[in-house]
Scaffold this active site. Sequence first.
Site, PDB file in Angstrom:
ATOM      1  N   ARG A   1       0.789  -1.246   0.000  1.00 15.38           N
ATOM      2  CA  ARG A   1       0.000   0.000   0.000  1.00 15.38           C
ATOM      3  C   ARG A   1       0.815   1.287   0.000  1.00 15.38           C
ATOM      4  O   ARG A   1       0.267   2.358   0.289  1.00 15.38           O
ATOM      5  CB  ARG A   1      -0.937   0.019   1.213  1.00 15.38           C
ATOM      6  CG  ARG A   1      -1.800  -1.208   1.416  1.00 15.38           C
ATOM      7  CD  ARG A   1      -2.697  -1.491   0.240  1.00 15.38           C
ATOM      8  NE  ARG A   1      -3.744  -2.449   0.556  1.00 15.38           N
ATOM      9  CZ  ARG A   1      -4.480  -3.069  -0.348  1.00 15.38           C
ATOM     10  NH1 ARG A   1      -4.275  -2.832  -1.639  1.00 15.38           N
ATOM     11  NH2 ARG A   1      -5.417  -3.907   0.010  1.00 15.38           N
TER      12      ARG A   1
ATOM     13  N   ASP B   1      -2.176  -5.992 -11.450  1.00 12.01           N
ATOM     14  CA  ASP B   1      -2.961  -6.705 -10.447  1.00 12.01           C
ATOM     15  C   ASP B   1      -4.007  -5.816  -9.793  1.00 12.01           C
ATOM     16  O   ASP B   1      -3.743  -4.684  -9.412  1.00 12.01           O
ATOM     17  CB  ASP B   1      -2.055  -7.293  -9.369  1.00 12.01           C
ATOM     18  CG  ASP B   1      -2.824  -8.199  -8.438  1.00 12.01           C
ATOM     19  OD1 ASP B   1      -3.364  -9.208  -8.922  1.00 12.01           O
ATOM     20  OD2 ASP B   1      -2.923  -7.891  -7.248  1.00 12.01           O
TER      21      ASP B   1
ATOM     22  N   HIS C   1      -3.849 -15.973  -8.027  1.00 10.36           N
ATOM     23  CA  HIS C   1      -4.971 -16.408  -7.172  1.00 10.36           C
ATOM     24  C   HIS C   1      -6.062 -17.222  -7.903  1.00 10.36           C
ATOM     25  O   HIS C   1      -7.207 -16.786  -8.004  1.00 10.36           O
ATOM     26  CB  HIS C   1      -5.595 -15.226  -6.429  1.00 10.36           C
ATOM     27  CG  HIS C   1      -5.705 -13.937  -7.202  1.00 10.36           C
ATOM     28  ND1 HIS C   1      -6.382 -13.824  -8.396  1.00 10.36           N
ATOM     29  CD2 HIS C   1      -5.218 -12.698  -6.925  1.00 10.36           C
ATOM     30  CE1 HIS C   1      -6.317 -12.573  -8.812  1.00 10.36           C
ATOM     31  NE2 HIS C   1      -5.608 -11.872  -7.943  1.00 10.36           N
TER      32      HIS C   1
ATOM     33  N   ASP D   1      -1.617 -13.082  -1.257  1.00  6.81           N
ATOM     34  CA  ASP D   1      -2.408 -11.928  -1.699  1.00  6.81           C
ATOM     35  C   ASP D   1      -2.726 -11.029  -0.496  1.00  6.81           C
ATOM     36  O   ASP D   1      -3.849 -10.562  -0.317  1.00  6.81           O
ATOM     37  CB  ASP D   1      -3.691 -12.371  -2.404  1.00  6.81           C
ATOM     38  CG  ASP D   1      -4.369 -11.239  -3.168  1.00  6.81           C
ATOM     39  OD1 ASP D   1      -3.782 -10.139  -3.258  1.00  6.81           O
ATOM     40  OD2 ASP D   1      -5.497 -11.451  -3.668  1.00  6.81           O
TER      41      ASP D   1
END
EC number: 3.5.2.3
Length: 430
Positions: free
Chosen positions: A64, A151, A231, A304
């Site tokens: 982040r 992503d 994923h 993830d």
Amino acid sequence: MGMLIKNGNVVMVEDGKIRKMDVLIDKGIIVEISPEINRSDVEVIDIEGKFLIPGLIDMHVHFRDPGYTHKEDIHSGSNAALAGGFTGVLMMPNTDPPPDNATVIYYWKEKSKSIPLNILFSGCITKNRAGKELSKFYELKEAGAVAITDDGNWVADGAVFRHAMEYAAALDLLVITHPEEPTIANRGVINEGYWSTVLGLRGIPKAAENIAIYRDIEIAKMTGAKLHVAHLSTAEGVRLVAAAKKLGLKVTAEVTPHHLVLTDEALAGYDTNLKVNPPLREAEEQKALLKGLLEGVIDVIATDHAPHASYEKNVEFNDAPFGIEGLETAFPVLYTELVLKKKITLEKLLLKMTVNPAKILQLPKQGDIKKGNYANLTVIDPKLTLKVSEELLVGKSKNNPFLGRTLTGWPVMTVYQGIVAYQRLLKGVQ
């Protein structure tokens, strides 16, 4: 000063063996592995009764930073990784600004250079992850990117994605796809099926993932590029990846711990900490994922890791963001739910969390416990049982789907290049 780790049950992943051994480390490198080593001129750590495993490598984390550092930042994310037994992570690019140019990569490198963790960087496939104009892959690779991905977004324009794959193939860059056709997903929030109907929530059809995987594999076939499918959550996705591998295509795939151990039934209580993308699926899909993992179709387990602040998650289910905090509980979740229940061996589990990600990311001297490899190691206490709580978690965010669960097999020490980077202090958390 060197280090001697004694009496560990050493998991040699590629050999598929667990042996009681001593491991001698000098200048950050494993220099000797033997049943008995005695040295008085080095730091000695006795780990009798515990596993010594290669440091875990996570191919899929969201730290982040920059832009959303109220959720996580490089330092807090690294602390979470080390607490989870990870010595390497690959950062995803959905930051603000995103790494569609070298500037953000250099920012990441500067901010992470003093952290005892191998932090790897991905660049964007397209500018601003908007799916229209390609980023400058050469510039990103020169700056240090080891993969490219948008992503969080799928590159929906087939011509753009083909050009990206051709460009990446020429540079030997790994392309990571987020397989979700957005017009089919159509703003869904959980898996389309029984539970979406019962709960009155808009569903995400499995077809959204399957169609995206099919197209991306076809373009991988056209271009010869290396494609990594992020994923996986569907049985059909597993079948498509298996077919690609049989054709000899350079296709690899990952699955998350939560997709391996949870199903959409867990959403009966509208817990937003279980709101993830791709969504948790039915038990039949979960069984196919485990089968694909055991058979080698799925190469990697990746967390993830997607932290969010509590105030962002503590809203109506439809309004909550997708994502979970996953680094700190990944290993104990998998050890408790898969290894102890004899669904997978420890050696095979670690293959998916150490050796295989190291190979896919082309990380030399990493991923296994061998003479000459970097001393990136994790000590696991197979008897340590802890209840997951917000107080136990060291990352900024606490949106972990296993809060309240009691798990066994926790990392108690993480060693990065011969230095103890993390040690679990148990007082007050049991």
